[in-house]
Design an enzyme around this catalytic site. Structure first.
Site, PDB file in Angstrom:
ATOM      1  N   THR A  17       0.467  -1.363  -0.050  1.00  0.00           N
ATOM      2  CA  THR A  17      -0.146  -0.677  -0.003  1.00  0.00           C
ATOM      3  C   THR A  17       0.378   1.176   0.282  1.00  0.00           C
ATOM      4  O   THR A  17       0.274   2.578   0.132  1.00  0.00           O
ATOM      5  CB  THR A  17      -0.515   0.055   1.240  1.00  0.00           C
ATOM      6  OG1 THR A  17      -0.353   0.154   2.039  1.00  0.00           O
ATOM      7  CG2 THR A  17      -1.889  -1.152   1.031  1.00  0.00           C
ATOM      8  N   HIS A  21       7.715  -0.738   6.059  1.00  0.00           N
ATOM      9  CA  HIS A  21       7.872   0.021   7.127  1.00  0.00           C
ATOM     10  C   HIS A  21       8.281  -0.777   8.591  1.00  0.00           C
ATOM     11  O   HIS A  21       8.288  -1.984   8.572  1.00  0.00           O
ATOM     12  CB  HIS A  21       7.048   0.823   7.674  1.00  0.00           C
ATOM     13  CG  HIS A  21       5.520   0.884   7.622  1.00  0.00           C
ATOM     14  ND1 HIS A  21       5.743  -0.222   8.835  1.00  0.00           N
ATOM     15  CD2 HIS A  21       4.045   0.350   7.436  1.00  0.00           C
ATOM     16  CE1 HIS A  21       3.902  -0.713   8.730  1.00  0.00           C
ATOM     17  NE2 HIS A  21       3.366   0.454   7.968  1.00  0.00           N
ATOM     18  N   HIS A  56       6.120  -4.388   9.444  1.00  0.00           N
ATOM     19  CA  HIS A  56       6.936  -5.267   9.022  1.00  0.00           C
ATOM     20  C   HIS A  56       7.897  -5.390   8.903  1.00  0.00           C
ATOM     21  O   HIS A  56       7.796  -7.240   8.952  1.00  0.00           O
ATOM     22  CB  HIS A  56       7.016  -5.006   7.123  1.00  0.00           C
ATOM     23  CG  HIS A  56       5.635  -4.112   6.153  1.00  0.00           C
ATOM     24  ND1 HIS A  56       6.038  -2.635   5.904  1.00  0.00           N
ATOM     25  CD2 HIS A  56       4.598  -4.540   6.528  1.00  0.00           C
ATOM     26  CE1 HIS A  56       4.272  -2.617   5.415  1.00  0.00           C
ATOM     27  NE2 HIS A  56       3.755  -3.798   5.556  1.00  0.00           N
ATOM     28  N   LYS A  77      -8.742  -1.362  11.479  1.00  0.00           N
ATOM     29  CA  LYS A  77      -8.914  -0.178  10.429  1.00  0.00           C
ATOM     30  C   LYS A  77     -10.568   0.896  10.567  1.00  0.00           C
ATOM     31  O   LYS A  77     -11.476   0.608  10.342  1.00  0.00           O
ATOM     32  CB  LYS A  77      -8.400   0.039   8.549  1.00  0.00           C
ATOM     33  CG  LYS A  77      -7.080  -0.125   8.432  1.00  0.00           C
ATOM     34  CD  LYS A  77      -5.748   0.677   8.450  1.00  0.00           C
ATOM     35  CE  LYS A  77      -4.604   0.462   8.003  1.00  0.00           C
ATOM     36  NZ  LYS A  77      -3.932   0.775   8.449  1.00  0.00           N
ATOM     37  N   ARG A  79      -9.577   1.684   3.308  1.00  0.00           N
ATOM     38  CA  ARG A  79      -8.532   2.310   2.528  1.00  0.00           C
ATOM     39  C   ARG A  79      -8.637   2.870   1.312  1.00  0.00           C
ATOM     40  O   ARG A  79      -9.347   2.671   0.436  1.00  0.00           O
ATOM     41  CB  ARG A  79      -7.717   0.748   2.453  1.00  0.00           C
ATOM     42  CG  ARG A  79      -7.027   0.192   3.622  1.00  0.00           C
ATOM     43  CD  ARG A  79      -6.004  -0.944   3.184  1.00  0.00           C
ATOM     44  NE  ARG A  79      -5.714  -1.931   4.856  1.00  0.00           N
ATOM     45  CZ  ARG A  79      -4.414  -1.779   5.050  1.00  0.00           C
ATOM     46  NH1 ARG A  79      -3.544  -0.833   4.641  1.00  0.00           N
ATOM     47  NH2 ARG A  79      -3.719  -2.518   6.062  1.00  0.00           N
ATOM     48  N   GLN A 122      -7.310 -13.545   1.217  1.00  0.00           N
ATOM     49  CA  GLN A 122      -6.650 -14.814   2.231  1.00  0.00           C
ATOM     50  C   GLN A 122      -6.531 -15.262   2.450  1.00  0.00           C
ATOM     51  O   GLN A 122      -5.650 -16.286   2.482  1.00  0.00           O
ATOM     52  CB  GLN A 122      -6.296 -13.405   3.478  1.00  0.00           C
ATOM     53  CG  GLN A 122      -5.277 -13.204   3.913  1.00  0.00           C
ATOM     54  CD  GLN A 122      -4.659 -12.872   5.170  1.00  0.00           C
ATOM     55  OE1 GLN A 122      -5.444 -11.494   5.298  1.00  0.00           O
ATOM     56  NE2 GLN A 122      -4.675 -13.299   6.561  1.00  0.00           N
ATOM     57  N   ASP A 154      -3.756  -9.024  14.181  1.00  0.00           N
ATOM     58  CA  ASP A 154      -4.831  -8.166  13.439  1.00  0.00           C
ATOM     59  C   ASP A 154      -5.051  -8.922  12.691  1.00  0.00           C
ATOM     60  O   ASP A 154      -6.713  -9.062  12.387  1.00  0.00           O
ATOM     61  CB  ASP A 154      -4.419  -6.938  13.329  1.00  0.00           C
ATOM     62  CG  ASP A 154      -3.688  -6.992  13.024  1.00  0.00           C
ATOM     63  OD1 ASP A 154      -1.893  -7.464  12.044  1.00  0.00           O
ATOM     64  OD2 ASP A 154      -3.044  -6.021  11.708  1.00  0.00           O
ATOM     65  N   LYS A 208       0.785   2.377  19.240  1.00  0.00           N
ATOM     66  CA  LYS A 208       1.319   2.104  18.068  1.00  0.00           C
ATOM     67  C   LYS A 208       2.736   2.428  17.939  1.00  0.00           C
ATOM     68  O   LYS A 208       2.770   3.489  18.211  1.00  0.00           O
ATOM     69  CB  LYS A 208       1.129   1.574  16.859  1.00  0.00           C
ATOM     70  CG  LYS A 208       1.376   0.805  15.091  1.00  0.00           C
ATOM     71  CD  LYS A 208       0.361   1.047  14.341  1.00  0.00           C
ATOM     72  CE  LYS A 208      -0.513   0.083  14.120  1.00  0.00           C
ATOM     73  NZ  LYS A 208      -1.272  -0.357  13.713  1.00  0.00           N
ATOM     74  N   LYS A 251       5.410   5.447  15.232  1.00  0.00           N
ATOM     75  CA  LYS A 251       5.028   7.087  14.832  1.00  0.00           C
ATOM     76  C   LYS A 251       6.039   8.159  15.295  1.00  0.00           C
ATOM     77  O   LYS A 251       6.661   7.841  16.065  1.00  0.00           O
ATOM     78  CB  LYS A 251       4.514   6.443  14.588  1.00  0.00           C
ATOM     79  CG  LYS A 251       2.461   5.689  14.467  1.00  0.00           C
ATOM     80  CD  LYS A 251       2.285   6.442  13.117  1.00  0.00           C
ATOM     81  CE  LYS A 251       1.661   4.865  12.529  1.00  0.00           C
ATOM     82  NZ  LYS A 251       1.100   5.210  11.252  1.00  0.00           N
ATOM     83  N   THR A 252       6.387   8.358  13.390  1.00  0.00           N
ATOM     84  CA  THR A 252       7.679   9.893  14.212  1.00  0.00           C
ATOM     85  C   THR A 252       6.181  11.282  13.736  1.00  0.00           C
ATOM     86  O   THR A 252       4.971  10.793  13.369  1.00  0.00           O
ATOM     87  CB  THR A 252       8.469  10.119  13.147  1.00  0.00           C
ATOM     88  OG1 THR A 252       8.561   9.799  12.139  1.00  0.00           O
ATOM     89  CG2 THR A 252       8.898   8.660  13.536  1.00  0.00           C
TER      90      THR A 252
END
Length: 406
Positions: free
Chosen positions: A40, A45, A48, A82, A86, A171, A192, A227, A230-231
């Site tokens: 996506t 990141h 992953h 989510k 998306r 899936q 998740d 989570k 995140k920055t």
């Protein structure tokens, strides 16, 4: 020690189907397993990265990973975790992102001689006949049961589209297809994904009459449940163009004390005796553990040279030694700063996203030139402030940026 025990000791395992069977299977046989990655974005990141560490541990124990690129599933979008649907992506965007994922994964896994496989589910999902798919696969799914899955319950509050409702079937079909093509008997993923993984294992048992298994690993969160990764600039990317190695290093160098031991166990290959020793450090000594964590993770993602440069840059700033060459830097011309206020330069450096944010930063006492606090939001950035054509800015206690005039 079996790989199941390794993953358990390091804190990866969250849920597993048929635990005793899986424990025995991983100890006595060499299996093929898979983890899916929906492309996506144009980079993996840090979320992953946890999955890739699991695959690396498994491969080191002799098992064969499949990195499944979700070229087909990304056309639909996973509702798991989510609250909003998306963004719809084109086939061209998805394919381009998938190619970038492949390059990054090759840093962590050995793909030679089929020791690991990289497969794209677009190869079968985009060729499906819809009516045939419903008759062959949809018949095995209960809508009532699907709606109890957490991934759908969360989305129902805002509205779940029929497009997303199909994701679980797709899936599950991936698992079935990989089982048929490669003998894959286990799907792994973040916690998740538990409902989707169960659906796939159940589908194989129904269609093929064979055992299939699922295992989820913990999501990368802080000690208070937020989570991780995140920055201020967004996600912590593995692409050095999106998150420079120095910024990547500093993220791990500055995590909360309570998270250091967990991250050392999950995100490095250090022996657990060393992880426990470092994780037990307290007060100022915890900084030793944080430096080790930052260096080891940066080395895995960006290589030893970049990790050395990032560590050297951090020491130059915080310990007063070494070179500033590897500190995040913006190169400007004299004309770029002529008669410009400092807050007009800040967005160029990334220290502030806008003039308003720059003003608030200065008003809150959070911006420094060298060790001097900036008091005036209308301060003109004068060439005289540059020493050897270099100026070091600091935001807060730990975020540095250098401006060079050329």
């Amino acid at each position: 020690m079996s790989v199941y025990e390794v993953l358990s000791e390091r804190g990866f395992i969250q849920q597993v189907t048929h635990e005793e069977e899986v424990r025995e299977l991983l100890a006595k046989e060499k299996i093929t397993f898979y983890i899916g990655f929906d492309p996506t974005a144009d980079s993996l990141h840090v979320g992953h990265f946890l999955g890739m560490m699991v695959m690396a541990h498994m491969q080191r124990a002799g098992h064969r990973p499949i990195c499944l690129i979700g070229g087909g599933t990304t056309m639909v979008g996973d509702p798991s975790g989510k609250t909003d649907m998306r963004k719809m992506m084109t086939r061209e965007e998805i394919d381009a992102n998938g190619e970038l994922f492949k390059k990054q994964m090759q840093r962590f896994l050995d793909f030679s001689n089929d020791r690991a496989l990289m497969i794209n589910n677009a190869d079968w999902l985009l060729k499906l006949n819809y009516v045939k798919f419903l008759r062959d696969i949809g018949v095995h799914f209960s809508v009532n049961r699907m709606l109890t899955a957490e991934c759908y319950r969360n989305r129902l509050e805002k509205g779940l589209t029929f497009l997303e409702f199909n994701y679980m079937l797709m899936q599950a079909y991936d698992f079935l297809e990989l089982n048929r093509q490669t003998g894959c008997v286990m799907q792994m993923g973040g916690d998740d994904q538990w409902s989707n993984i169960l659906a796939g294992a159940d589908l194989i048992r129904r269609k093929e009459g064979k055992p299939a298994y699922g295992l989820t690993f913990t999501l990368l969160t802080t000690s208070d449940g937020r989570k991780m990764g995140k920055t201020e600039k967004g996600a912590l990317w593995l692409d050095p163009e999106k998150t420079p190695p120095y910024d990547f290093y500093q993220y791990w160098r500055n995590i909360d004390d309570a998270d250091v031991g967990k991250c050392l166990a999950l995100l490095t290959f250090l022996p657990m005796d060393e992880v426990r020793r470092l994780g037990a450090l307290r007060d100022s000594e915890i900084n030793i553990a944080k430096k080790t964590l930052a260096y080891e993770v940066t080395k895995l993602i960006h290589g030893q040279d970049e990790a050395d440069k990032a560590r050297q840059a951090a020491e130059a700033l915080f310990a007063g030694g070494g070179s500033l060459d590897n500190v995040p830097t913006t190169v400007l011309s004299p004309a770029d700063i002529s008669n410009k206020r400092l807050i007009e330069i800040l967005p160029v450096t990334g220290l502030a996203a806008s003039l308003g944010e720059g003003r608030r930063l200065i008003a809150g006492g959070g911006l420094y030139i060298g060790e001097e606090k900036v008091e005036d939001p209308n301060m003109i950035l004068d060439l005289a402030a540059f020493k050897d054509n270099s100026l070091l800015l600091r935001k807060g206690k730990k975020t540095y940026h250098r401006i060079i005039i050329q």
